[in-house]
Enzyme design. Structure first.
Site, PDB file in Angstrom:
ATOM      1  N   LYS A 210       0.841  -1.196   0.000  1.00 27.82           N
ATOM      2  CA  LYS A 210       0.000   0.000   0.000  1.00 27.82           C
ATOM      3  C   LYS A 210       0.881   1.253   0.000  1.00 27.82           C
ATOM      4  O   LYS A 210       0.677   2.171  -0.768  1.00 27.82           O
ATOM      5  CB  LYS A 210      -0.910  -0.043   1.227  1.00 27.82           C
ATOM      6  CG  LYS A 210      -1.810   1.159   1.371  1.00 27.82           C
ATOM      7  CD  LYS A 210      -2.677   1.033   2.610  1.00 27.82           C
ATOM      8  CE  LYS A 210      -3.382   2.327   2.915  1.00 27.82           C
ATOM      9  NZ  LYS A 210      -4.148   2.278   4.161  1.00 27.82           N
ATOM     10  N   GLU A 216      10.974  -4.503   4.001  1.00 29.61           N
ATOM     11  CA  GLU A 216      11.060  -5.913   3.618  1.00 29.61           C
ATOM     12  C   GLU A 216      10.627  -6.115   2.167  1.00 29.61           C
ATOM     13  O   GLU A 216      11.271  -6.824   1.391  1.00 29.61           O
ATOM     14  CB  GLU A 216      10.165  -6.775   4.531  1.00 29.61           C
ATOM     15  CG  GLU A 216      10.593  -6.826   5.988  1.00 29.61           C
ATOM     16  CD  GLU A 216      10.044  -5.689   6.827  1.00 29.61           C
ATOM     17  OE1 GLU A 216       9.633  -4.643   6.259  1.00 29.61           O
ATOM     18  OE2 GLU A 216      10.021  -5.838   8.060  1.00 29.61           O
ATOM     19  N   GLY A 271      -4.470  -1.781   5.590  1.00 29.89           N
ATOM     20  CA  GLY A 271      -3.676  -2.900   5.082  1.00 29.89           C
ATOM     21  C   GLY A 271      -4.251  -4.251   5.465  1.00 29.89           C
ATOM     22  O   GLY A 271      -4.385  -5.152   4.631  1.00 29.89           O
ATOM     23  N   ARG A 272      -4.655  -4.409   6.721  1.00 30.93           N
ATOM     24  CA  ARG A 272      -5.138  -5.715   7.183  1.00 30.93           C
ATOM     25  C   ARG A 272      -6.561  -6.018   6.717  1.00 30.93           C
ATOM     26  O   ARG A 272      -7.103  -7.075   7.009  1.00 30.93           O
ATOM     27  CB  ARG A 272      -5.015  -5.806   8.707  1.00 30.93           C
ATOM     28  CG  ARG A 272      -5.626  -4.641   9.466  1.00 30.93           C
ATOM     29  CD  ARG A 272      -5.144  -4.621  10.910  1.00 30.93           C
ATOM     30  NE  ARG A 272      -5.588  -3.461  11.662  1.00 30.93           N
ATOM     31  CZ  ARG A 272      -4.949  -2.296  11.687  1.00 30.93           C
ATOM     32  NH1 ARG A 272      -3.856  -2.120  10.985  1.00 30.93           N
ATOM     33  NH2 ARG A 272      -5.401  -1.297  12.417  1.00 30.93           N
ATOM     34  N   GLU A 357      -3.504  -5.965  15.678  1.00 32.37           N
ATOM     35  CA  GLU A 357      -3.081  -4.660  15.170  1.00 32.37           C
ATOM     36  C   GLU A 357      -4.236  -3.656  15.300  1.00 32.37           C
ATOM     37  O   GLU A 357      -4.014  -2.477  15.530  1.00 32.37           O
ATOM     38  CB  GLU A 357      -2.622  -4.776  13.705  1.00 32.37           C
ATOM     39  CG  GLU A 357      -1.562  -3.771  13.336  1.00 32.37           C
ATOM     40  CD  GLU A 357      -0.906  -4.017  11.980  1.00 32.37           C
ATOM     41  OE1 GLU A 357      -1.615  -3.978  10.967  1.00 32.37           O
ATOM     42  OE2 GLU A 357       0.313  -4.221  11.937  1.00 32.37           O
ATOM     43  N   HIS A 388      -3.301 -32.699  20.155  1.00 34.64           N
ATOM     44  CA  HIS A 388      -2.153 -33.499  20.575  1.00 34.64           C
ATOM     45  C   HIS A 388      -0.986 -32.610  20.962  1.00 34.64           C
ATOM     46  O   HIS A 388       0.145 -33.066  21.052  1.00 34.64           O
ATOM     47  CB  HIS A 388      -1.762 -34.465  19.454  1.00 34.64           C
ATOM     48  CG  HIS A 388      -2.925 -35.324  19.064  1.00 34.64           C
ATOM     49  ND1 HIS A 388      -3.251 -36.493  19.726  1.00 34.64           N
ATOM     50  CD2 HIS A 388      -3.886 -35.135  18.128  1.00 34.64           C
ATOM     51  CE1 HIS A 388      -4.342 -37.007  19.187  1.00 34.64           C
ATOM     52  NE2 HIS A 388      -4.752 -36.202  18.226  1.00 34.64           N
ATOM     53  N   LYS A 516      10.252   0.413  13.242  1.00 33.68           N
ATOM     54  CA  LYS A 516      10.736   0.772  11.903  1.00 33.68           C
ATOM     55  C   LYS A 516      11.706   1.946  12.000  1.00 33.68           C
ATOM     56  O   LYS A 516      12.764   1.946  11.366  1.00 33.68           O
ATOM     57  CB  LYS A 516       9.561   1.193  11.011  1.00 33.68           C
ATOM     58  CG  LYS A 516       8.660   0.070  10.582  1.00 33.68           C
ATOM     59  CD  LYS A 516       7.694   0.593   9.527  1.00 33.68           C
ATOM     60  CE  LYS A 516       6.582  -0.377   9.253  1.00 33.68           C
ATOM     61  NZ  LYS A 516       5.556   0.151   8.381  1.00 33.68           N
TER      62      LYS A 516
HETATM   63  O1  LIG Z   1       1.312  -2.674   2.316  1.00 29.17           O
HETATM   64  P1  LIG Z   1       2.429  -2.002   3.014  1.00 29.17           P
HETATM   65  O2  LIG Z   1       2.323  -0.508   2.968  1.00 29.17           O
HETATM   66  O3  LIG Z   1       3.766  -2.487   2.496  1.00 29.17           O
HETATM   67  O4  LIG Z   1       2.345  -2.381   4.522  1.00 29.17           O
HETATM   68  C1  LIG Z   1       2.514  -3.682   4.987  1.00 29.17           C
HETATM   69  C2  LIG Z   1       2.234  -3.788   6.466  1.00 29.17           C
HETATM   70  O5  LIG Z   1       3.232  -3.145   7.178  1.00 29.17           O
HETATM   71  C3  LIG Z   1       2.974  -2.284   8.248  1.00 29.17           C
HETATM   72  O6  LIG Z   1       4.076  -2.286   9.088  1.00 29.17           O
HETATM   73  C4  LIG Z   1       1.682  -2.455   8.999  1.00 29.17           C
HETATM   74  O7  LIG Z   1       1.871  -2.865  10.313  1.00 29.17           O
HETATM   75  C5  LIG Z   1       0.714  -3.377   8.328  1.00 29.17           C
HETATM   76  O8  LIG Z   1      -0.589  -2.997   8.703  1.00 29.17           O
HETATM   77  C6  LIG Z   1       0.848  -3.336   6.830  1.00 29.17           C
HETATM   78  O9  LIG Z   1      -0.117  -4.175   6.250  1.00 29.17           O
END
Ligand SMILES: O=P(O)(O)OC[C@H]1O[C@H](O)[C@H](O)[C@@H](O)[C@@H]1O
Length: 554
Positions: A210, A216, A271-272, A357, A388, A516
């Site tokens: 997004k 990463e 995002g989620r 989150e 188990h 971050k």
């Molecule tokens: O889709 P992006 O902008 O790369 O974000 C990816 C993810 O990273 C962040 O650190 C948030 O904690 C997430 O809510 C998000 O979905």
């Protein structure tokens, strides 16, 4: 609607529940079932293609009435309307949270800042459909004219967990033309392993971010691009193999993605909550656009149920309020998700992000510290495997851990007597959690085995299972695009309702930012770019940086 931390706990509805909990504290669910033969049929509701048996909870009709009174007094119906209307319910970022608009095909306008967003949603879905068709019909093919065989989706967090869950959940609907791989972690092992298995001539990369700023994802995308170029690809051919989904077009273009290859995201989708947007492309590519649209329509059926059903018969509301009951009145600290469906094995991980989150917050929407617990720890695992492993603690541990059992009535894979056996396991677990085993029962069992009284007295206490452990059972006919869509939407709304009660902003995630921010300075010190940083540090971090550097001879 007045809210606030003090206000919540001083509401008469909250206080009534505090008193009521004390009245119920010594009542065992076993006795509730014995004295009330209609209990199971009364506490059973349906919606959006799913059914919920919530009779195995520490509650009575009176409890449910009190929980619903709290929901009303906290403004659940009004806040729900506000979400669907597109009000800026994400207060700290001054945005709406309109994931429901992504699956609303009614054509009714939904406005954000005066603009109707529904045409853009439909246009994007049509573009996705066209892209899927182009890839599957080989109109869009790899650099050497071969059809694509693999899709590698690079993204993390919400740009990873939802699509991965749905890809796995809908495995029976894969058309088989494309394999799908996910790369999320900055641990190089993950991308190295995926790249070992795919062919640069027939692999399509989807960069899913997004923000297009996530370390990463960007680092993994650079590795993918370099690998493509090192393995016979040219700069000109990147446009055939790299597609991005983002709300940040300029950064994606900067990265080298052709503007025509960028699918939009919007800041009114969290995002989620984004798997329903073009972030769902890896899913659409592997199951086809018709099935992807069926997933959206299943979620939409749950949205309509959530918006229209009375609170008492509303699956997300009932599940949310039972969660509040345990979290805030019985001191439960965690909540477990137990899908009895191999295809849903990634559901706990997705719900972990969704819920933790969203509701892992400690101030109200006005910024006042909370005087009560907000979101619990969400965890879980697929059944019957968990039986188990960790179920022992559910049965005999000292903690109260409410559980959701999720199981389809029908399987996609009729293997011997497996499905009926799986179903029996699921039912026996929820029954055992509820009823337990008394000391007398344990003693009688041992006696029947021929044990002497001394031995019975020693062993019997260990065989007592307290029971009275709450659970919900969620059923669907089968895991289909529609039911999987409805299931995920159900949990999204459950999370939302709990956020309303706790008066938190369920749509921001400021806590994620600190790690971050610090990460950049620490990386520079590890790589030696700024060995003597002025950034605040501590002796532990300093010592570990020295250790890493000396191990690498720097
Ligand atoms: O889709 P992006 O902008 O790369 O974000 C990816 C993810 O990273 C962040 O650190 C948030 O904690 C997430 O809510 C998000 O979905």
């Amino acid at each position: 609607m007045p809210q606030g931390s003090a206000l919540l706990t001083s509401r008469p509805e909250w206080q009534a529940l505090t008193t009521h909990q004390k009245e119920l504290a010594d009542t065992h669910m076993r006795d509730m079932f014995r004295s009330d033969p209609d209990r199971a049929s009364r506490f059973f509701i349906r919606g959006g293609g799913l059914s919920l048996d919530y009779s195995r909870n520490r509650m009575t009709d009176d409890t449910m009435a009190k929980l619903m009174a709290l929901a009303r007094s906290c403004g659940v119906p009004e806040r729900t309307d506000a979400m669907f209307r597109g009000d800026p319910i994400n207060v700290t970022e001054r945005r709406p949270a309109l994931h429901v608009a992504l699956r609303d095909s009614s054509g009714e306008p939904i406005h954000v800042d005066g603009t109707n967003i529904t045409p853009e949603v439909e246009t994007t879905l049509n573009r996705m459909g066209q892209f899927v068709e182009d890839v599957l019909s080989r109109r869009w093919q790899g650099r050497s004219g071969k059809a694509f065989t693999d899709v590698v989706s690079i993204g993390i967090g919400g740009s990873f967990l939802g699509p991965k869950l749905v890809s796995e959940a809908l495995r029976p609907y894969w058309h088989g033309q494309l394999n799908c791989h996910y790369v999320a972690n900055i641990d190089g092992t993950q991308i190295a392993e995926v790249l070992r298995r795919v062919n640069p001539e027939t692999t399509l990369f989807l960069i899913q971010s997004k923000s297009f700023r996530t370390q990463e994802t960007l680092e993994n995308s650079k590795v993918a691009r370099a690998w493509f170029l090192e393995n016979g690809g040219s700069e000109d051919e990147i446009a055939r193999h790299f597609v991005a989904v983002t709300a940040n077009t300029p950064e994606a273009v900067n990265f080298g993605i052709s503007e025509n290859n960028i699918f939009p995201m919007w800041d009114w989708v969290g995002g989620r909550y984004s798997l329903w947007s073009a972030i769902g492309l890896p899913v659409a590519l592997t199951i086809g656009m018709d099935n992807f649209r069926a997933l959206l329509s299943g979620a939409n059926a749950m949205d309509q149920h959530f918006r229209d059903a009375p609170l008492e018969e509303n699956l997300p509301v009932v599940m949310a309020m039972l969660g509040i009951w345990y979290n805030n009145f019985w001191g439960a600290e965690t909540y477990t998700i137990l899908p009895y469906d191999h295809y849903l094995r990634s559901l706990p991980a997705h719900l972990q992000q969704l819920d933790m989150e969203s509701n892992g917050k400690s101030v109200t929407q006005n910024g006042e510290p909370l005087s009560y617990q907000s979101g619990p720890v969400i965890w879980g695992g697929v059944g019957a495997n968990g039986q188990h492993a960790f179920h022992q603690l559910l049965h005999q541990g000292t903690r109260l851990i409410p559980a959701d059992f999720i199981i389809p009535l029908e399987t996609h894979n009729k293997v011997a007597n497996h499905h009926v056996t799986l179903f029996a396991n699921c039912l026996s677990q929820s029954r055992a959690l509820m009823s337990g085993k008394t000391l007398d029962e344990a003693k009688a069992e041992l006696k029947a085995e021929g044990m002497n009284t001394d031995e019975i007295d020693k062993l019997a206490p260990h065989k007592v299972i307290p029971g009275n452990k709450p659970s919900n059972t969620l059923l669907m006919d089968k895991s289909t695009p529609e039911t999987v869509g409805a299931l995920i939407a159900l949990y999204e709304h459950r999370t939302f309702v709990q956020g309303i009660i706790w008066d938190v902003d369920s749509f921001d995630q400021w806590g994620v930012e600190l790690g971050k921010q610090m990460g950049k300075g620490i990386l520079d010190r590890l790589t030696g770019d700024t060995p003597e940083s002025d950034a605040p540090s501590d002796s532990s971090t300093d010592g570990l940086i020295r250790l890493f550097r000396s191990h690498h001879g720097s």
